[in-house]
Structures are given as C-alpha cells and as structure tokens.
Design an enzyme around this catalytic site. Sequence first.
Site, PDB file in Angstrom:
ATOM      1  N   LEU A   1     -48.679 -13.882   0.885  1.00 16.40           N
ATOM      2  CA  LEU A   1     -49.128 -13.102   2.035  1.00 16.40           C
ATOM      3  C   LEU A   1     -48.087 -12.074   2.502  1.00 16.40           C
ATOM      4  CD1 LEU A   1     -51.708 -13.676   3.873  1.00 16.40           C
ATOM      5  CD2 LEU A   1     -50.057 -14.521   5.510  1.00 16.40           C
TER       6      LEU A   1
ATOM      7  N   GLN B   1     -62.579 -16.784   4.218  1.00 14.93           N
ATOM      8  CA  GLN B   1     -61.857 -15.701   4.884  1.00 14.93           C
ATOM      9  C   GLN B   1     -60.830 -15.105   3.924  1.00 14.93           C
ATOM     10  OE1 GLN B   1     -59.226 -16.587   8.429  1.00 14.93           O
ATOM     11  NE2 GLN B   1     -60.912 -15.546   9.437  1.00 14.93           N
TER      12      GLN B   1
ATOM     13  N   HIS C   1     -57.599 -12.318   3.412  1.00 19.19           N
ATOM     14  CA  HIS C   1     -56.555 -11.546   4.081  1.00 19.19           C
ATOM     15  C   HIS C   1     -56.359 -10.264   3.278  1.00 19.19           C
ATOM     16  CE1 HIS C   1     -52.750 -10.408   5.817  1.00 19.19           C
ATOM     17  NE2 HIS C   1     -52.914 -11.324   6.738  1.00 19.19           N
TER      18      HIS C   1
ATOM     19  N   PHE D   1     -53.024 -13.194  20.405  1.00 13.89           N
ATOM     20  CA  PHE D   1     -53.442 -13.314  19.005  1.00 13.89           C
ATOM     21  C   PHE D   1     -54.802 -12.642  18.859  1.00 13.89           C
ATOM     22  CE2 PHE D   1     -53.594 -15.400  14.918  1.00 13.89           C
ATOM     23  CZ  PHE D   1     -52.270 -15.726  14.678  1.00 13.89           C
TER      24      PHE D   1
ATOM     25  N   ARG E   1     -63.445 -17.706  10.807  1.00 18.25           N
ATOM     26  CA  ARG E   1     -62.534 -18.457  11.670  1.00 18.25           C
ATOM     27  C   ARG E   1     -61.666 -17.532  12.508  1.00 18.25           C
ATOM     28  NH1 ARG E   1     -56.782 -20.372  10.895  1.00 18.25           N
ATOM     29  NH2 ARG E   1     -56.772 -18.807   9.266  1.00 18.25           N
TER      30      ARG E   1
ATOM     31  N   HIS F   1     -57.997 -16.794   1.770  1.00 17.41           N
ATOM     32  CA  HIS F   1     -57.074 -17.385   2.725  1.00 17.41           C
ATOM     33  C   HIS F   1     -57.565 -18.715   3.308  1.00 17.41           C
ATOM     34  CE1 HIS F   1     -53.751 -17.298   5.455  1.00 17.41           C
ATOM     35  NE2 HIS F   1     -54.474 -17.093   6.537  1.00 17.41           N
TER      36      HIS F   1
ATOM     37  N   GLU G   1     -49.594  -8.650   8.585  1.00 15.77           N
ATOM     38  CA  GLU G   1     -50.100  -7.429   9.209  1.00 15.77           C
ATOM     39  C   GLU G   1     -48.964  -6.605   9.811  1.00 15.77           C
ATOM     40  OE1 GLU G   1     -52.698  -9.969  10.331  1.00 15.77           O
ATOM     41  OE2 GLU G   1     -54.485  -8.898   9.690  1.00 15.77           O
TER      42      GLU G   1
ATOM     43  N   ARG H   1     -59.183  -7.005   9.886  1.00 20.31           N
ATOM     44  CA  ARG H   1     -58.988  -7.538   8.541  1.00 20.31           C
ATOM     45  C   ARG H   1     -60.161  -7.269   7.614  1.00 20.31           C
ATOM     46  NH1 ARG H   1     -56.266 -13.575   9.059  1.00 20.31           N
ATOM     47  NH2 ARG H   1     -54.314 -12.855   9.933  1.00 20.31           N
TER      48      ARG H   1
HETATM   49  C1  LIG Z   1     -50.321 -19.022   4.565  1.00 19.22           C
HETATM   50  C2  LIG Z   1     -51.200 -19.706   5.579  1.00 19.22           C
HETATM   51  C3  LIG Z   1     -50.954 -19.542   6.941  1.00 19.22           C
HETATM   52  C4  LIG Z   1     -51.777 -20.155   7.906  1.00 19.22           C
HETATM   53  N1  LIG Z   1     -51.504 -19.996   9.246  1.00 19.22           N
HETATM   54  C5  LIG Z   1     -52.275 -20.606  10.180  1.00 19.22           C
HETATM   55  C6  LIG Z   1     -51.981 -20.505  11.587  1.00 19.22           C
HETATM   56  O1  LIG Z   1     -51.020 -19.867  11.980  1.00 19.22           O
HETATM   57  N2  LIG Z   1     -52.792 -21.129  12.472  1.00 19.22           N
HETATM   58  C7  LIG Z   1     -53.874 -21.864  12.084  1.00 19.22           C
HETATM   59  O2  LIG Z   1     -54.565 -22.410  12.938  1.00 19.22           O
HETATM   60  N3  LIG Z   1     -54.154 -22.007  10.758  1.00 19.22           N
HETATM   61  C8  LIG Z   1     -53.393 -21.410   9.801  1.00 19.22           C
HETATM   62  N4  LIG Z   1     -53.694 -21.560   8.470  1.00 19.22           N
HETATM   63  C9  LIG Z   1     -54.727 -22.519   8.075  1.00 19.22           C
HETATM   64  C10 LIG Z   1     -54.216 -23.961   8.237  1.00 19.22           C
HETATM   65  O3  LIG Z   1     -52.857 -24.001   7.927  1.00 19.22           O
HETATM   66  C11 LIG Z   1     -54.944 -24.954   7.337  1.00 19.22           C
HETATM   67  O4  LIG Z   1     -56.308 -24.776   7.452  1.00 19.22           O
HETATM   68  C12 LIG Z   1     -54.607 -26.394   7.729  1.00 19.22           C
HETATM   69  O5  LIG Z   1     -53.222 -26.582   7.765  1.00 19.22           O
HETATM   70  C13 LIG Z   1     -55.240 -27.424   6.816  1.00 19.22           C
HETATM   71  O6  LIG Z   1     -54.817 -28.716   7.228  1.00 19.22           O
HETATM   72  P1  LIG Z   1     -55.503 -30.029   6.654  1.00 19.22           P
HETATM   73  O7  LIG Z   1     -54.957 -31.191   7.396  1.00 19.22           O
HETATM   74  O8  LIG Z   1     -56.966 -29.859   6.622  1.00 19.22           O
HETATM   75  O9  LIG Z   1     -55.035 -30.069   5.132  1.00 19.22           O
HETATM   76  P2  LIG Z   1     -53.601 -29.904   4.434  1.00 19.22           P
HETATM   77  O10 LIG Z   1     -52.488 -29.713   5.355  1.00 19.22           O
HETATM   78  O11 LIG Z   1     -53.810 -28.919   3.347  1.00 19.22           O
HETATM   79  O12 LIG Z   1     -53.387 -31.334   3.811  1.00 19.22           O
HETATM   80  C14 LIG Z   1     -54.211 -31.854   2.787  1.00 19.22           C
HETATM   81  C15 LIG Z   1     -53.703 -33.222   2.409  1.00 19.22           C
HETATM   82  O13 LIG Z   1     -54.617 -33.830   1.517  1.00 19.22           O
HETATM   83  C16 LIG Z   1     -53.925 -34.399   0.424  1.00 19.22           C
HETATM   84  N5  LIG Z   1     -54.837 -34.440  -0.702  1.00 19.22           N
HETATM   85  C17 LIG Z   1     -55.647 -33.460  -1.172  1.00 19.22           C
HETATM   86  N6  LIG Z   1     -56.367 -33.911  -2.216  1.00 19.22           N
HETATM   87  C18 LIG Z   1     -56.020 -35.208  -2.405  1.00 19.22           C
HETATM   88  C19 LIG Z   1     -56.408 -36.217  -3.329  1.00 19.22           C
HETATM   89  N7  LIG Z   1     -57.310 -35.993  -4.293  1.00 19.22           N
HETATM   90  N8  LIG Z   1     -55.832 -37.428  -3.225  1.00 19.22           N
HETATM   91  C20 LIG Z   1     -54.898 -37.684  -2.281  1.00 19.22           C
HETATM   92  N9  LIG Z   1     -54.497 -36.765  -1.366  1.00 19.22           N
HETATM   93  C21 LIG Z   1     -55.060 -35.550  -1.443  1.00 19.22           C
HETATM   94  C22 LIG Z   1     -52.711 -33.521   0.251  1.00 19.22           C
HETATM   95  O14 LIG Z   1     -51.703 -34.208  -0.433  1.00 19.22           O
HETATM   96  C23 LIG Z   1     -52.358 -33.231   1.702  1.00 19.22           C
HETATM   97  O15 LIG Z   1     -51.591 -34.287   2.209  1.00 19.22           O
HETATM   98  C24 LIG Z   1     -52.872 -20.940   7.491  1.00 19.22           C
HETATM   99  C25 LIG Z   1     -53.115 -21.116   6.134  1.00 19.22           C
HETATM  100  C26 LIG Z   1     -52.309 -20.497   5.170  1.00 19.22           C
HETATM  101  C27 LIG Z   1     -52.619 -20.680   3.727  1.00 19.22           C
END
Ligand SMILES: Cc1cc2nc3c(=O)[nH]c(=O)nc-3n(C[C@H](O)[C@H](O)[C@H](O)COP(=O)(O)OP(=O)(O)OC[C@H]3O[C@@H](n4cnc5c(N)ncnc54)[C@H](O)[C@@H]3O)c2cc1C
Lengths: 84, 594
Positions: free
Chosen positions: B255, B243, B245, B122, B397, B356, B258, B289
């Site tokens: 998205l 960040q 993309h 990666f 990141r 992103h 790449e 990127r």
């Molecule tokens: C398209 C895409 C691809 C990605 N690919 C990768 C990857 O391959 N590898 C990697 O390491 N990272 C990747 N990332 C980044 C990574 O996916 C995210 O940073 C990560 O999943 C965030 O997880 P989290 O637990 O912080 O929040 P999330 O999974 O976003 O969860 C947030 C939670 O909070 C809850 N919530 C929010 N506000 C409230 C509120 N006011 N009241 C109650 N509940 C609330 C939501 O309901 C949800 O349950 C990617 C991101 C994107 C957009």
Amino acid sequence: MDERERINRLRWRCTRRAMLEMDLLLGEFLERIFPTLGPAQADAFIILADMEDLELWPLINGSRECTDSVQAEVVALLRDVRVK
Amino acid sequence: MSNSSIPVRKFDAVIVGAGGSGLRAAIQLSEGGLKTAVLSKVFPTRSHTVAAQGGVSASLGNSEEDHWHWHMYDTVKGSDWLGDQDAIEYMCRMAPEVVVELEHFGMPFDRTDEGKIYQRPFGGHMSNFGEKPVRRACAAADRTGHAMLHALYQRNVRANTQFFVEWMALDLIRDESGQVLGVIALEMETGEVVAFHAKATIFATGGAGRIYYSSTNAFINTGDGLGMAARAGIALEDMEFWQFHPTGVAGAGVLITEGVRGEGGILRNSDNERFMERYAPNAKDLASRDVVSRAMVTEINEGRGCGPNKDFVLLDITHLDPATIMKRLPGIREISIQFAGIDPIQAPIPVVPTCHYQMGGIPTNYKGQVVAADGVPVKGFYAAGEVACASVHGANRLGTNSLLDLLVFGKSSGDSVIEDLATGKVAHQDLPENFAERTLARLHRLNTQTGGSDVNETRLELQRTMQKHCGVFRFKDMLAEGVAKIVEIEKAVARTEIKDKSQVWNTARVEALELDNLIEVAKATLVSAEARKESRGAHVRDDAPDTAENPNGRDDANWHKHTLWQREGSSLSYKPVTMTPLTVETIALKTRSY
Ligand SMILES: Cc1cc2nc3c(=O)[nH]c(=O)nc-3n(C[C@H](O)[C@H](O)[C@H](O)COP(=O)(O)OP(=O)(O)OC[C@H]3O[C@@H](n4cnc5c(N)ncnc54)[C@H](O)[C@@H]3O)c2cc1C
C-alpha cells in the site's frame, strides 16, 4: 529436526507474517540470500525471522540499532533485497 | 486411514483464528469459564490485524460532539444501503463500550491533554447525519492493530485461553441435522490430523484478499474460513463486494497511502498525461478512492497503461523537492525502492488499484450466530471479523469500521456461545461415524496425485483471472468469461500435485490446502458478481451506468438484496436487506453522494 524441516518451518515464518511487506521481503531473502549465508549469519537471520514485524521493521529502516555486528550484517543484506 | 485413527480432543468451544476478532471472542469464553481452544496458523500476535494502522471508530465525543446514531447513518450510507440496519445500530451503539473496555485491557490509545482517548478525523465520518466531518477514529499512533492485538492477547493469557499455534483448521464437522460439532485440524509441526470436538465453534479466520493478483493483504489471507464453510454447505453472502485501494505498488501490492497524493503526488498515464483532470476536474488526484480507481482502470483498459504490458499507471512525485520527500514521505521512498525498484525522487512509482478488504462472508446476525438463508441460526456455529458478514459493511466498508467490527462481534459471538450453552440450546453431540471422511480423502488425494497441476502456477492463474475479470471496474463479457475460466481453474485445483510427501512441516501441503479455499472464494466472488446487474458500492459495472432512474447505476427496485452463493451447483439465491433497526427509525434509501 532435519534440514528440510528446519527450512520449511523457517519458510512458514518468513511468508506467513502480519504485514505483506515482510512476507515479500523475508520470502525473497530466504530464496535468494539465505542459502549463501555462513552459520552465524544464518542463526542471526532465524532470530530476526522470529521477531514480530513491528520489532523487525525499525531495524530494517534504521530507526533502531542492531544488537550486534552479525545481526547488523544480516539486516544490511535484508535492506538490500529488491522484491521482483 | 479410518476415522478411528484420528485423535479427538474435547472442548466447550473452539475458535479458529487469533486475530482481533478471535482473541476478543476468546476473552468472553475463557473469562466465562468455558474450556476454550484457539487455533491459529501463526502465533496470535502475527495475525493480519497488526497491519491496521488507521484506527478504530467510536462516537466517544472526546474532542467534539458525536453520537452513535450519526455513526450509524454514516455506516448505512457508506454501505450503499446494503448493510443490515439492526446490525449497524448494534455495532455503532456498542462502539464506545467496547473501545473503553479495550482501554481497560491495556490498549495504549493516544491521549488528549485531559487524558481522554484522542480522536482524529477520517474519510466518511460525519456529524449530524452527514453534515460536516467529525473526529471519531481512536488510534495508538500508526500501530493501532498491533497494540490492539497485544492488549487482547495479554488478557487471554491471564484468562488461561489454550492456544494451538501453527495449526491449520481444514474442515468443519457437521452432523446430519446440520449442527456444527467442531473442526478437523492439521498440526504443522507433526503433520498430525486431529478432531477438535466442541459444543460451539467460532470462525474468526480473517479475509481472503489473496484471491487477487494485486492485494494489500498478507499471504496468510487465503479465505480458509470461507472455504471450510462453503464445503460444509453454508452459503456465502455478498461475495461480489471487495474494496480496492487505488495505489498499491504494481506487482507487489504494498500500500502507498493517500498521503502521497496529499503531498502533491500526481497520477499519469503512458502519454505522461495527468489523467485525473479529465475524470475529476476539481478534486483531481485526491478524488474519492473509487473514483480514482475506476479512472486508473479505464486508462489501462483503453491502452494508456504503462510498462511492457501496459498494465499500470504512474504515481509521480519527481516534481517535489527531494528534501520534502525525505522529510514527509521517507517510508514511502523506502517501500518504493524495495518493492518497485524505483527511487521516487528520480522516477515515478508504478501503481494499480489493489484489493484491500472483503465486505462479504459467512452470514451472521448481530449476535455473531451463523444464519441459514431463512435467518435461523445454524446450531453450534458462530463467526466474527472479516470472515463474517453481519452485514455491517454492506457494499462498501467505512474506514476504521473493521477494527470496530472485530471488537463488537468478537464479543457478541462469545456472549452468544455462553448463552446458548447455558440455556442448553447447544450441547455436546456424538461425532458422526464418517465425520473425517472427506477431509482424509482430500489429504489422500493430495498425497497420491501424479501428473497433476503445480500449486504455485494454479494459484497465479486464479489470481490473474480474478484481477482481470473481476477487478475494480466490471464488464459484462469479462465477467462471463471469468466464470468460465474459474471453472477450468477449479479442475486444476482438484488435481494439484506436491513433490514433498513428508509428514512434518510440509509447507507444500499446507499451501495446496490453502488453494482449496482460495478457489471457493474466487468462484463465489465471480459468480455473484456476474449475476448482480447493477452498480452498488464497490461493485461497479460498465453496463450499469449512472442514469436519472438509477443514480450511480444502483437499481434498488431489482437489486436491493443480499446475495447468497451456495457451493453445491454454484447456485445463487437472495435475501432481503434488514431495513428495521433495533430502536430507531429506518434510514431510508437515498442516493449515495459525498
Ligand atoms: C494494510 C491494511 C490496513 C488496514 N487498516 C485498517 C484500519 O486502519 N482500520 C480498520 O478498521 N481496518 C483496517 N484494515 C482491515 C482490518 O485490519 C482487518 O479487516 C482485520 O484486522 C481482520 O481481523 P480478523 O480478526 O477478522 O482476522 P485476522 O487478524 O486476519 O486474523 C485471522 C486469524 O485466523 C487465523 N487463521 C486463518 N485461517 C486459519 C486456519 N485455516 N486454521 C487456523 N487458523 C486460521 C490466522 O492465523 C489469524 O490468527 C486494514 C487492512 C489492511 C490489509
């Protein structure tokens, strides 16, 4: 649950999904196509909207078969949505 | 409505958010015997973590030699030396443990022939302190996030975690001393407003990518945790670092990987020129990127963008054999047809650099405890995941480090809660007399507003302002104008009006409340970005160019420090970057080059 509540709940489930692609697609469908559906198709759509994105996406891209003909009709309509 | 009319529910701990970080924290708490409530705007396995495909990093060394110290080096370098080295060491050392633990929770990782977790290369993952690429990313096909969330959710079901689904947390509850006592939340199905009174509160609400017009983030990422924290007087750290993309579909944001450029896709401007040849003569369209994104923005700003508004460039694969496109890029063709209305076999895809990931957030230490500017933990308050800033990602990141962050700091925040409760550092305190006053006033204002602003229009205005004034490439005057504009938009946000006043399933109200959070994040971002007069990682300013004295525009003498933005007066302060790791030597400042 009255009609407004039913639609609003559906709106939340169409536009607060895990993947952006699905927010866009289902949101657009709800605004433009859903009001034109008959009751059986509307019910089928509600079931589709309750699926998780990674269950629904294979139906839309054709890598998984639909379970019945009404579902297939709605999926075909979903596939035709062009997000503006 | 007076406070006494709000029902109060009592828990040991409340977690807001059921994505990867919230669910990982919940396992610690529930298995640790705490009465735990997890609130989520959506069903847990619909959280945005599902969208992560690439993988999660850990120096397991399953395919070739690897070491957490090398992973640490890559992360510090990736962060452009803005990451805290204690937290980075902690994360990289813990990575093998939390990934193997996840495997035991039932995560279906891809396997090698000997049955070990399969690892793939990666961007930015190197062995021996930047020497050569190493395989460090662990994945479950292209559905790593989805698989991870399901494994964590099942474990929580087993541990009897109590979920409150389709509940939106509105505000933090703090007492006079600053201790956090839980949250006030709205149940969408009933419209009821309830206090969750807890000894410990963990925020795991994910990112806020929807502050930008063009974003790869799902609609749910409205920065609620950041908004709640800011309103409660908690400073937000390093919010200028986002960040981007390079290739999101213009308008939709979806998205385009790449891989498309890897298959021979070419970026073109309105003169049909392959402009990357000018910016990166060797790597061309496959340059890193940030280089590609900046080149795209320069083309657009200099009037060589495409379309009626000249606001995107084109990703061209029309020269590829249609059979190759159908075989190697079928998903991309579908996405382009559905979200750009264009079949890429016949015409190029309109693309723009797209927001992103948010590097900044609620300041925490590596134990997941939220910390005040002086480094002292805020009693009763913890955060993990994209909403938090530990800070392991610093100014930029590294791919796959986010999923790792969720596991490591989800777990450590849970462990901190258990320890702080066991040692009596935090315990139930009485709710203050007027604890719900501000939240109820906000709801009342929204219910009674007349002649106000439209929620959708105001949100769009906010998103367009961020895109234009604080995007991938930043300009002094544009930033200053952007700050002035966002202050105007804030006034509109304070006067939003909704037509639907009903209690039950009022999505218009929820969207207005989300906008209250977006504006805090937008302000924090613009104000912090305007003030930082250097280029570092994802924050790149036209007036801080690459010079011999400041390579890449990075100015360590003046700007090697974390930003802290405080909502009150929209004021800024700064704190030092932690350069002392836990057990190893400091990774000294160096120019970042790949
Ligand atoms: C398209 C895409 C691809 C990605 N690919 C990768 C990857 O391959 N590898 C990697 O390491 N990272 C990747 N990332 C980044 C990574 O996916 C995210 O940073 C990560 O999943 C965030 O997880 P989290 O637990 O912080 O929040 P999330 O999974 O976003 O969860 C947030 C939670 O909070 C809850 N919530 C929010 N506000 C409230 C509120 N006011 N009241 C109650 N509940 C609330 C939501 O309901 C949800 O349950 C990617 C991101 C994107 C957009």
